[in-house]
Design a protein around this motif. Structure first.
Motif, short mmCIF file in Angstrom:
data_model
loop_
_atom_site.label_atom_id
_atom_site.label_comp_id
_atom_site.label_asym_id
_atom_site.label_seq_id
_atom_site.Cartn_x
_atom_site.Cartn_y
_atom_site.Cartn_z
N LEU A 186 0.83 -1.20 0.00
CA LEU A 186 0.00 0.00 0.00
C LEU A 186 0.87 1.26 0.00
O LEU A 186 1.72 1.43 0.86
CB LEU A 186 -0.92 0.00 1.22
N PHE A 187 0.62 2.12 -0.98
CA PHE A 187 1.31 3.40 -1.09
C PHE A 187 0.32 4.54 -0.85
O PHE A 187 -0.86 4.41 -1.18
CB PHE A 187 1.93 3.56 -2.49
N GLU A 188 0.79 5.64 -0.32
CA GLU A 188 -0.07 6.79 -0.07
C GLU A 188 -0.52 7.42 -1.39
O GLU A 188 0.21 7.39 -2.38
CB GLU A 188 0.66 7.83 0.79
N ALA A 189 -1.71 8.01 -1.37
CA ALA A 189 -2.26 8.64 -2.57
C ALA A 189 -2.43 10.15 -2.39
O ALA A 189 -3.27 10.77 -3.05
CB ALA A 189 -3.60 8.01 -2.92
N GLU A 190 -1.67 10.74 -1.51
CA GLU A 190 -1.72 12.18 -1.28
C GLU A 190 -0.35 12.80 -1.58
O GLU A 190 0.68 12.19 -1.26
CB GLU A 190 -2.11 12.47 0.17
N PRO A 191 -0.29 13.99 -2.18
CA PRO A 191 -1.41 14.82 -2.60
C PRO A 191 -2.13 14.33 -3.86
O PRO A 191 -3.15 14.86 -4.25
CB PRO A 191 -0.74 16.18 -2.84
N PHE A 192 -1.56 13.30 -4.52
CA PHE A 192 -2.24 12.68 -5.65
C PHE A 192 -1.74 11.24 -5.75
O PHE A 192 -0.73 10.88 -5.16
CB PHE A 192 -2.00 13.44 -6.97
#
Length: 214
Positions: A186-192
């Motif tokens: 799982l990778f972060e999706a912020e700021p996109f």
């Protein structure tokens, strides 16, 4: 342990961009493909490009261009298989794949995928990001992650199983990875979402905006 080999997937038809090679589209001062190469090369022990058609259009690359071995544009799994066969010839045991139209993927992609595979008999991991906003609404809140099947860690040991599955008509990546107890990183999706890819002219415009602010 050595880092995996890297394979850039560029075997699609790019129908929503009017055909041709999306990876050769210009983004800033260089092509989408060049952005992908610059991000992936430091993370792997060697590179190849999966692309169909005349390889001469990639003569400026300093690494192999390998076509699908399954006829009929069988999707990203066909590119994965081509990469696994290439890796087997070099004596490698795994590859990392990245899409040629996704210029902002994480610079720690390989480390995170490899970490997620610890303890697996055959390392098999797909990148994921959390679903947010409109994506959650579309799924009715049921699906909380987006899987990115062109970004994964793949074991050479399962290449013949994959070949058989493709020859039997399998095209959906997650049906094969789930069968072999594939995992997710799982990778972060912020700021996109870092796995944002360029499918349309509008996407290319957005990529240019993201590049300016990155």
């Amino acid at each position: 342990m050595k880092q995996p080999l890297g394979l850039i997937l560029a075997g699609g038809l790019a129908t929503r961009m009017g055909g041709g090679d999306k990876g050769l589209l210009q983004l800033g001062t260089k092509s989408l493909l060049a952005h992908v190469i610059d991000r992936l090369r430091p993370q792997v022990d060697g590179l190849a490009l999966n692309a169909n058609g005349d390889p001469a259009r990639f003569t400026d690359l300093d690494f192999p261009v390998i076509p699908d071995s399954i006829d009929g544009f069988a999707g990203p799994l066909a590119g994965v298989l081509a990469g696994l066969d290439w890796a087997a010839e070099l004596g490698a045991d795994r590859i990392i794949t990245a899409a040629a139209d996704t210029p902002f993927f994480p610079r720690d992609l390989v480390a995170r995928l490899v970490q997620a595979s610890e303890g697996q008999a055959h390392p098999l991991v797909l990148a994921t990001t959390p679903r947010t906003g409109e994506d959650m609404l579309k799924s009715g809140g049921r699906k909380r992650i987006n899987r990115h099947p062109t970004f994964g860690l793949w074991p050479v040991a399962l290449r013949d199983d994959l070949r058989t599955a493709l020859n039997n008509g399998l095209r959906k990546v997650v049906l094969w990875t789930d069968k072999h107890d594939g995992r997710e990183a799982l990778f972060e999706a912020e700021p996109f979402d870092p796995f944002f890819n360029v499918n349309t002219p509008e996407d290319l415009h957005r990529a240019k905006e993201l590049l300016e602010h990155s």
